[in-house]
Design a protein around this motif. Structure first.
Motif, PDB file in Angstrom:
ATOM      1  N   ALA A   1      -4.759  -6.434  -4.003  1.00  0.00           N
ATOM      2  CA  ALA A   1      -3.518  -5.699  -3.402  1.00  0.00           C
ATOM      3  C   ALA A   1      -2.475  -5.952  -4.438  1.00  0.00           C
ATOM      4  O   ALA A   1      -2.256  -7.173  -4.935  1.00  0.00           O
ATOM      5  N   PHE A   2      -1.609  -4.870  -4.512  1.00  0.00           N
ATOM      6  CA  PHE A   2      -0.212  -4.921  -5.457  1.00  0.00           C
ATOM      7  C   PHE A   2       0.907  -4.580  -4.204  1.00  0.00           C
ATOM      8  O   PHE A   2       0.765  -3.853  -3.602  1.00  0.00           O
ATOM      9  N   VAL A   3       1.624  -5.624  -4.271  1.00  0.00           N
ATOM     10  CA  VAL A   3       2.975  -5.429  -3.225  1.00  0.00           C
ATOM     11  C   VAL A   3       3.963  -4.778  -4.141  1.00  0.00           C
ATOM     12  O   VAL A   3       4.569  -5.395  -5.131  1.00  0.00           O
ATOM     13  N   ARG A   4       4.326  -3.775  -3.660  1.00  0.00           N
ATOM     14  CA  ARG A   4       5.869  -2.843  -4.393  1.00  0.00           C
ATOM     15  C   ARG A   4       6.696  -3.492  -3.448  1.00  0.00           C
ATOM     16  O   ARG A   4       6.991  -3.447  -2.236  1.00  0.00           O
ATOM     17  N   LYS A   5       7.972  -4.203  -4.235  1.00  0.00           N
ATOM     18  CA  LYS A   5       9.309  -4.616  -3.842  1.00  0.00           C
ATOM     19  C   LYS A   5      10.221  -3.545  -3.353  1.00  0.00           C
ATOM     20  O   LYS A   5      11.069  -3.832  -3.055  1.00  0.00           O
ATOM     21  N   ILE A   6      10.067  -2.186  -4.148  1.00  0.00           N
ATOM     22  CA  ILE A   6      10.942  -1.126  -3.835  1.00  0.00           C
ATOM     23  C   ILE A   6      10.024   0.097  -3.566  1.00  0.00           C
ATOM     24  O   ILE A   6       8.853   0.030  -3.591  1.00  0.00           O
ATOM     25  N   ALA A   7      10.817   1.250  -3.131  1.00  0.00           N
ATOM     26  CA  ALA A   7       9.769   2.437  -2.531  1.00  0.00           C
ATOM     27  C   ALA A   7       9.410   3.214  -3.571  1.00  0.00           C
ATOM     28  O   ALA A   7       8.372   3.896  -3.020  1.00  0.00           O
TER      29      ALA A   7
END
Length: 296
Positions: free
Chosen positions: A4-10
């Motif tokens: 999984a990759f976490v996007r810290k902006i939308a």
């Protein structure tokens, strides 16, 4: 392996001046926001917490399961104190930093889960363009008087460029992201990186993927950089003084043949081993090798 990759902006794809590209690595199964870490904890083998600046009130997640390995990638670690980085490392299985200085400092403090990684370039955004060279020298980034580079600060070098507008055409700016930055670099004969504490960051790799020739202050403190790239063959250096900066700028602006050779050499190396997929695969191979060694 489920990743999984976490996007810290939308925004999607993730578009910021420095920190784009980690979501392009092969095998990503899920993209989520920081607020959903608890939901995937234990559901994936690896969770890469992507770049975008660090916030104590949002980014310190204490995992609950042993299954998911949480990897925090800090692409601007030179802007954080060692104590802040040690705090982050305490919350994640691995903390990845770019600066060899911070890596060695954290290891000396007993932080074992810190990894040093090399910056990479996202070729979706940074690549050669057939365009006229409109600028002699370009710098894109913070114009900071607190960042010392040799005898002067970053802003001193930039102000010196501005003062020479009667003889050269500089472009100095900030807030140009991805495609815009790529165009400006390709329109430039020379592009500067003026790194914090002489530590190489993503800017150098982005410039190197374009048709501009990269110029850096001499004295870069990165063993990996010096083992990989060669001054005057892959990039230009200037003695980190105002007079040294002026001399190098004047010399290389007027040497089109040398600029072309340096730019082509550097770009060839970047394409062959310095994309985000290269970084991910290198780390995976190192981890597999280390695990095999420990098993024996």
């Amino acid at each position: 392996m489920k990743t999984a990759f976490v996007r810290k902006i939308a925004t999607a794809p993730y578009k910021q001046f420095f920190n784009s590209g980690w979501e392009t690595i092969e095998g990503i199964d899920c993209f989520i926001g920081m607020g959903h870490l608890q939901e995937i904890d234990g559901q994936y083998d690896v969770c890469i917490v992507g770049p975008g600046g660090f916030h104590y009130d949002q980014d310190l997640y204490r995992k609950r399961s042993d299954k998911t390995k949480f990897i925090y990638i800090n692409e601007e670690d030179m802007h954080h104190s060692v104590e802040a980085l040690r705090c982050i490392a305490d919350y994640y299985d691995y903390l990845c930093v770019f600066s060899e200085i911070n890596f060695l400092a954290l290891r000396s403090l007993g932080v074992k889960n810190v990894l040093e990684i090399f910056p990479a370039v996202d070729l979706r955004y940074y690549h050669p363009l057939s365009t006229e060279k409109k600028f002699d020298v370009t710098f894109l980034g913070q114009q900071d008087f607190r960042i010392r580079i040799g005898e002067a600060t970053r802003v001193d070098y930039l102000q010196n460029l501005e003062s020479k507008r009667d003889t050269i055409d500089p472009f100095i700016g900030r807030g140009f992201y991805c495609e815009d930055a790529n165009l400006i670099y390709n329109q430039s004969k020379l592009a500067l990186d003026l790194p914090v504490s002489f530590a190489i960051g993503p800017r150098s790799f982005q410039i190197a993927a374009t048709t501009s020739a990269l110029m850096l202050p001499a004295g870069i403190r990165s063993r990996k950089w010096l083992d990989t790239f060669i001054p005057k063959e892959d990039y230009f250096e200037f003695t980190p003084t105002i007079s040294g900066f002026q001399e190098a700028t004047r010399t290389y602006i007027n040497n089109e043949e040398a600029r072309k050779i340096v730019s082509e050499n550097m770009r060839r190396k970047i394409l062959s081993g310095h994309t985000f997929n290269h970084r991910f695969n290198q780390r995976s191979e190192e981890h597999t090798s280390n695990s095999s060694h420990l098993a024996h």
